[in-house]
Design a protein around this motif. Structure first.
Motif, PDB file in Angstrom:
ATOM      1  N   SER A   1       0.790  -1.231   0.000  1.00  0.00           N
ATOM      2  CA  SER A   1       0.000   0.000   0.000  1.00  0.00           C
ATOM      3  C   SER A   1       0.826   1.288   0.000  1.00  0.00           C
ATOM      4  N   THR A   2       2.148   1.203   0.011  1.00  0.00           N
ATOM      5  CA  THR A   2       2.972   2.414   0.051  1.00  0.00           C
ATOM      6  C   THR A   2       2.715   3.287  -1.175  1.00  0.00           C
ATOM      7  N   PRO A   3       2.248   4.539  -0.952  1.00  0.00           N
ATOM      8  CA  PRO A   3       2.023   5.424  -2.097  1.00  0.00           C
ATOM      9  C   PRO A   3       3.315   6.124  -2.524  1.00  0.00           C
ATOM     10  N   GLY A   4       3.336   6.593  -3.747  1.00  0.00           N
ATOM     11  CA  GLY A   4       4.504   7.305  -4.255  1.00  0.00           C
ATOM     12  C   GLY A   4       4.835   8.536  -3.435  1.00  0.00           C
TER      13      GLY A   4
ATOM     14  N   LYS B   1      -4.299  -6.005  -5.493  1.00  0.00           N
ATOM     15  CA  LYS B   1      -5.565  -5.391  -5.074  1.00  0.00           C
ATOM     16  C   LYS B   1      -5.417  -3.913  -4.697  1.00  0.00           C
ATOM     17  N   GLU B   2      -4.259  -3.355  -4.899  1.00  0.00           N
ATOM     18  CA  GLU B   2      -4.006  -1.980  -4.480  1.00  0.00           C
ATOM     19  C   GLU B   2      -4.559  -0.968  -5.472  1.00  0.00           C
ATOM     20  N   GLU B   3      -4.944   0.188  -4.972  1.00  0.00           N
ATOM     21  CA  GLU B   3      -5.537   1.232  -5.803  1.00  0.00           C
ATOM     22  C   GLU B   3      -4.462   2.042  -6.525  1.00  0.00           C
ATOM     23  N   VAL B   4      -4.643   2.187  -7.835  1.00  0.00           N
ATOM     24  CA  VAL B   4      -3.744   3.020  -8.630  1.00  0.00           C
ATOM     25  C   VAL B   4      -4.573   3.947  -9.511  1.00  0.00           C
TER      26      VAL B   4
ATOM     27  N   SER C   1      -1.033   6.924  -5.648  1.00  0.00           N
ATOM     28  CA  SER C   1      -1.195   5.521  -6.048  1.00  0.00           C
ATOM     29  C   SER C   1      -0.196   4.626  -5.321  1.00  0.00           C
ATOM     30  N   SER C   2      -0.565   3.377  -5.159  1.00  0.00           N
ATOM     31  CA  SER C   2       0.340   2.367  -4.604  1.00  0.00           C
ATOM     32  C   SER C   2       1.472   2.103  -5.598  1.00  0.00           C
TER      33      SER C   2
ATOM     34  N   PHE D   1       2.651  -3.780 -10.495  1.00  0.00           N
ATOM     35  CA  PHE D   1       1.876  -4.957 -10.904  1.00  0.00           C
ATOM     36  C   PHE D   1       1.040  -4.616 -12.138  1.00  0.00           C
ATOM     37  N   HIS D   2       0.364  -3.478 -12.126  1.00  0.00           N
ATOM     38  CA  HIS D   2      -0.456  -3.024 -13.255  1.00  0.00           C
ATOM     39  C   HIS D   2       0.395  -2.916 -14.527  1.00  0.00           C
ATOM     40  N   SER D   3       1.631  -2.430 -14.373  1.00  0.00           N
ATOM     41  CA  SER D   3       2.543  -2.269 -15.513  1.00  0.00           C
ATOM     42  C   SER D   3       3.157  -3.583 -15.990  1.00  0.00           C
TER      43      SER D   3
END
Length: 184
Positions: free
Chosen positions: A48-51, A69-72, A82-83, A89-91
């Motif tokens: 969950s660490t955000p930028g 499952k993290e929000e981006v 975003s996480s 993971f999304h990338s």
């Protein structure tokens, strides 16, 4: 004592595994557009660490497993709320097993487009003041993974190890059998 001998052998095998795990990370890396991200050190972050929590403008981050499952917000360029691991993971830089990614702060943009990639849907977002991008770490990056006698292959991030030869279960059982009965 035979039991003590087994623990010493186990400790030696764990140390050998640690040495093997310190090989080059081949996690989908190439030399394009991130040659400056050659940090020798890395920062362990949570899913969950955000930028926005990153102090360095550029560093290699190591994500744990199960960060899908993290929000981006965004695609390719993400809002700094975003996480980081969710974005990696999304990338497609990391997998469900975690891994390393190069994190780099960038300026905010006027619009962030949401997409679905690698089974994670990112959200769109309006103008935001700060962003980040994630890329694969440089091919020479070395990721050290802690392991012990009960560490399984599934607990090691994909792409971390170039080659590990594991003894078969039969050979391991034979080694334990010989260890216990050699002292009698």
């Amino acid at each position: 004592m035979a039991g003590v001998q087994y623990l010493q052998d186990c400790s030696l095998r764990a140390k050998m595994l640690l040495i093997l795990l310190a090989l080059l990370s081949l996690a989908k890396s190439d030399d394009s557009d991130h040659s400056e991200c050659k940090d020798k050190d890395s920062i362990n972050v949570s899913c969950s660490t955000p930028g926005s929590h990153m102090i360095a403008s550029q560093t290699i981050v190591v994500c744990p497993s199960d960060c899908s499952k993290e929000e981006v917000h965004g695609s390719d360029i993400y809002t700094d709320k975003s996480s980081i691991c969710g974005a990696a993971f999304h990338s497609g830089i990391i997998t469900e097993r975690g891994g390393a990614a190069c994190f780099k702060k960038t300026s905010g943009i006027h619009e962030y487009h949401g997409t679905t990639r690698n089974q994670i849907s990112s959200l769109g977002h309006g103008p935001w003041y700060a962003s980040f991008v994630v890329t694969p770490p440089h091919k020479d990056f070395i990721l050290t993974v802690e392991a012990d006698c009960i560490t399984t292959v599934n607990e090691i991030p994909e792409g971390t190890v170039k080659y590990v030869r594991q003894p078969s279960v039969k050979n391991t059982q034979m080694l334990i059998f010989k260890t216990f009965f050699a002292s009698y």
